[in-house]
Scaffold this active site. Structure first.
Site, mmCIF file in Angstrom:
data_model
loop_
_atom_site.group_PDB
_atom_site.id
_atom_site.type_symbol
_atom_site.label_atom_id
_atom_site.label_comp_id
_atom_site.label_asym_id
_atom_site.label_seq_id
_atom_site.Cartn_x
_atom_site.Cartn_y
_atom_site.Cartn_z
ATOM 1 N N ASP A 188 -19.215 31.726 -5.913
ATOM 2 C CA ASP A 188 -20.014 29.940 -5.791
ATOM 3 C C ASP A 188 -20.981 30.092 -4.900
ATOM 4 O O ASP A 188 -21.724 30.190 -5.021
ATOM 5 C CB ASP A 188 -18.900 29.028 -5.787
ATOM 6 C CG ASP A 188 -18.921 27.453 -5.710
ATOM 7 O OD1 ASP A 188 -19.940 27.870 -6.477
ATOM 8 O OD2 ASP A 188 -18.446 26.586 -5.303
ATOM 9 N N PHE A 197 -15.937 23.415 -11.419
ATOM 10 C CA PHE A 197 -14.534 23.296 -11.104
ATOM 11 C C PHE A 197 -13.713 23.443 -11.803
ATOM 12 O O PHE A 197 -13.496 22.971 -13.001
ATOM 13 C CB PHE A 197 -14.236 22.114 -9.807
ATOM 14 C CG PHE A 197 -13.205 22.997 -9.490
ATOM 15 C CD1 PHE A 197 -13.624 24.109 -7.961
ATOM 16 C CD2 PHE A 197 -11.746 23.523 -8.840
ATOM 17 C CE1 PHE A 197 -12.577 24.057 -6.864
ATOM 18 C CE2 PHE A 197 -10.468 24.232 -8.492
ATOM 19 C CZ PHE A 197 -11.210 24.757 -7.010
ATOM 20 N N VAL A 198 -13.280 24.789 -12.125
ATOM 21 C CA VAL A 198 -12.521 25.429 -12.441
ATOM 22 C C VAL A 198 -10.926 26.275 -12.711
ATOM 23 O O VAL A 198 -11.089 26.540 -11.057
ATOM 24 C CB VAL A 198 -12.935 26.678 -13.579
ATOM 25 C CG1 VAL A 198 -14.659 26.376 -14.623
ATOM 26 C CG2 VAL A 198 -13.539 28.461 -12.853
ATOM 27 N N ASP A 205 -7.339 28.782 -8.286
ATOM 28 C CA ASP A 205 -6.394 27.760 -8.360
ATOM 29 C C ASP A 205 -6.796 25.765 -8.673
ATOM 30 O O ASP A 205 -8.353 26.510 -7.560
ATOM 31 C CB ASP A 205 -5.070 27.938 -7.217
ATOM 32 C CG ASP A 205 -5.814 28.185 -6.277
ATOM 33 O OD1 ASP A 205 -7.112 28.226 -5.487
ATOM 34 O OD2 ASP A 205 -5.460 27.761 -5.347
#
Ligand code: IMP
Ligand code: MG
Length: 194
Positions: free
Chosen positions: A117, A166-167, A173
């Site tokens: 990120d 956000f994945v 998680d």
């Protein structure tokens, strides 16, 4: 959501979950890409025995697939780091929670990450592992979030570049949930407090 996405969601989570949004990377695309990455690494490290260093916990699913896609005598080790900051943003201050078991000196090390990120976690890891005198140190990340400055990170192997959402899934998680989802999906539920 696609038919396949809905089916996998049920398979992994029991029922359709309203917190899961669109599928960002399907299970089929992940398998195809992992096979390509494995073949590339097999070629690049021919006659060598790379040491895959998985960053827990997120990398465990990708790492298991990647290791089996490499046709070389690979060894694996894991480390766990915890970054100070909120649940969805890292601060760049990283603490090693579980260190490696193996000695890195003169090894061809490949750091295996779930997602890059900000790149702060990786920057820290790179410095830390480089100080242990490996013969070489490269990075293989399943996902890279677009719109960040990653050029200076020198990422040798990347699965997919994904949009800013956000994945979760395939190891990733939110509050420890969804790691077993076979695909990567946008998370649209409540932000977790950690
Ligand atoms: P960075 O230091 O900002 O590059 O953060 C990387 C770490 O943050 C990853 O290894 C993940 O554990 C976590 N992370 C970043 N984005 C996501 C996401 O979309 N879903 C789940 N975890 C994420
Ligand atoms: Mg995480």
């Amino acid at each position: 959501m696609s038919e396949g996405g809905a089916r996998h969601q049920r398979a992994a989570e029991g029922s359709v979950d309203p917190a899961l949004g669109r599928t960002v990377v399907s299970e089929a695309r992940i398998s195809a890409r992992v096979a390509e990455l494995g073949a590339q690494i097999t070629k690049d490290y021919a006659a060598r025995a790379p040491l895959l260093v998985g960053v827990l916990k997120g990398a465990f699913v990708f790492m298991a697939d990647l290791a089996r896609a490499i046709d070389l005598p690979v060894e694996v080790d894991f480390m766990a780091v915890s970054s100070y900051g909120s649940a969805t943003r890292t601060s760049g201050v990283v603490r090693i929670v579980k260190d490696l078991d193996l000695d890195l000196s003169d090894r061809d090390v490949i750091i295996v990450e779930d997602i890059i990120d900000s790149g702060l976690t990786l920057q820290y890891l790179r410095r830390n592992l480089n100080a242990r005198n490996p013969a070489s140190l490269e990075v293989c990340a399943l996902l890279v979030r677009e719109g960040q400055q990653h050029s200076e990170l020198d990422l040798r192997y990347v699965g997919f570049t994904i949009p800013p959402d956000f994945v979760v899934g395939h190891g990733l998680d939110v509050a420890e949930r969804y790691r077993n989802l076979p695909h990567v999906s946008v998370y649209e539920g409540e932000p977790s407090s950690g």
